[in-house]
Write an enzyme that holds these catalytic residues in place. Sequence first.
Site, PDB file in Angstrom:
ATOM      1  CG  HIS A 171      -1.436  -3.175   6.731  1.00 48.95           C
ATOM      2  ND1 HIS A 171      -2.058  -3.959   6.914  1.00 48.95           N
ATOM      3  CD2 HIS A 171      -1.715  -1.993   7.795  1.00 48.95           C
ATOM      4  CE1 HIS A 171      -1.897  -4.394   8.396  1.00 48.95           C
ATOM      5  NE2 HIS A 171      -1.818  -3.117   8.406  1.00 48.95           N
ATOM      6  CE  LYS A 202      -1.434  -3.281  19.461  1.00 46.16           C
ATOM      7  NZ  LYS A 202      -1.659  -2.489  18.431  1.00 46.16           N
ATOM      8  NE  ARG A 255      -8.639   0.421   9.354  1.00 48.84           N
ATOM      9  CZ  ARG A 255      -7.706  -0.500  10.005  1.00 48.84           C
ATOM     10  NH1 ARG A 255      -7.908  -1.353  10.412  1.00 48.84           N
ATOM     11  NH2 ARG A 255      -7.265   0.303  11.736  1.00 48.84           N
ATOM     12  CB  SER A 268      -3.921  -6.524  11.720  1.00 43.81           C
ATOM     13  OG  SER A 268      -3.041  -6.251  10.391  1.00 43.81           O
TER      14      SER A 268
HETATM   15  P1  ADP Z   1      -1.567  -1.085  14.641  1.00 42.68           P
HETATM   16  O1  ADP Z   1      -0.964  -1.564  15.998  1.00 42.68           O
HETATM   17  O2  ADP Z   1      -0.696   0.925  14.655  1.00 42.68           O
HETATM   18  O3  ADP Z   1      -2.933  -0.465  14.930  1.00 42.68           O
HETATM   19  P2  ADP Z   1      -1.991  -1.576  12.083  1.00 42.68           P
HETATM   20  O4  ADP Z   1      -0.928  -2.343  11.765  1.00 42.68           O
HETATM   21  O5  ADP Z   1      -3.382  -2.135  12.496  1.00 42.68           O
HETATM   22  O6  ADP Z   1      -1.147  -1.401  12.815  1.00 42.68           O
HETATM   23  O7  ADP Z   1      -2.277  -0.237  11.382  1.00 42.68           O
HETATM   24  C1  ADP Z   1      -0.717   0.044  10.795  1.00 42.68           C
HETATM   25  C2  ADP Z   1      -0.786   1.299   9.754  1.00 42.68           C
HETATM   26  O8  ADP Z   1      -2.075   1.123   8.994  1.00 42.68           O
HETATM   27  C3  ADP Z   1      -2.590   2.189  10.919  1.00 42.68           C
HETATM   28  O9  ADP Z   1      -2.016   3.325  10.302  1.00 42.68           O
HETATM   29  C4  ADP Z   1      -3.793   1.711  10.338  1.00 42.68           C
HETATM   30  O10 ADP Z   1      -5.384   2.329  10.387  1.00 42.68           O
HETATM   31  C5  ADP Z   1      -3.452   1.245   8.992  1.00 42.68           C
HETATM   32  N1  ADP Z   1      -4.748   0.408   8.215  1.00 42.68           N
HETATM   33  C6  ADP Z   1      -4.596  -1.229   9.135  1.00 42.68           C
HETATM   34  N2  ADP Z   1      -5.813  -1.480   7.627  1.00 42.68           N
HETATM   35  C7  ADP Z   1      -5.543  -0.876   7.206  1.00 42.68           C
HETATM   36  C8  ADP Z   1      -7.047  -0.922   5.750  1.00 42.68           C
HETATM   37  N3  ADP Z   1      -7.810  -2.220   5.883  1.00 42.68           N
HETATM   38  N4  ADP Z   1      -6.862   0.648   5.414  1.00 42.68           N
HETATM   39  C9  ADP Z   1      -6.026   1.491   5.742  1.00 42.68           C
HETATM   40  N5  ADP Z   1      -5.194   1.750   6.518  1.00 42.68           N
HETATM   41  C10 ADP Z   1      -5.527   0.857   7.301  1.00 42.68           C
END
Ligand code: ADP
Length: 164
Positions: free
Chosen positions: A22, A46, A95, A133
């Site tokens: 992130h 969630k 990703r 995450s």
């Molecule tokens: P959500 O509940 O929307 O899936 P996340 O916190 O998992 O929320 O992710 C938020 C954003 O960050 C999404 O666009 C996700 O694809 C992106 N994201 C999560 N992990 C990574 C990573 N390792 N590299 C790039 N983008 C990421």
Amino acid sequence: MTKQRLSRVIYPGTFDPLTNGHLDIISRAATMFDEVIIAVAASPSKNTMFTLEERVKFARDVTRHLDNVSAKGFSGLMVEFAKTEKANVLIRGLRTTTDFEYEFGLTNMYRRLMPDLESVFLTPAEEYAFLSSTIVREVAIHGGDVEQFVPPIVAKALKLKKNV
Ligand code: ADP
């Protein structure tokens, strides 16, 4: 001369917890746009490991060095929050192709709900391409070392959570 519009971007997610992946996306966005708002979703369905307040605090603490980045919590529809914040760009991280399929569907829905909001997809450095995450939480719950995957304050919070 035409007046240039400021780019006010929103980067939404659950951030449970915020990872180095992130942070990579946030740092890239901060160099490209005028203002970046990390929009931390309450996501009550969630059953998150961290409260909304904790997740917003992680986002604020790890971006203190970036003066055009802020973090706010929101509940309800992301596009409504984007309208309230007068955001004109939506950032999402990509990703894998799985992310692409999912995000592509969402983008079309968002465009219908808020035609002025343009979606921009950023890819992280390759070492973060498999970081999520969910994986971080799993590793932490089973006592694994998460320090290479998350910022230090998040690693500390995960350790404390595990010992509760
Ligand atoms: P959500 O509940 O929307 O899936 P996340 O916190 O998992 O929320 O992710 C938020 C954003 O960050 C999404 O666009 C996700 O694809 C992106 N994201 C999560 N992990 C990574 C990573 N390792 N590299 C790039 N983008 C990421």
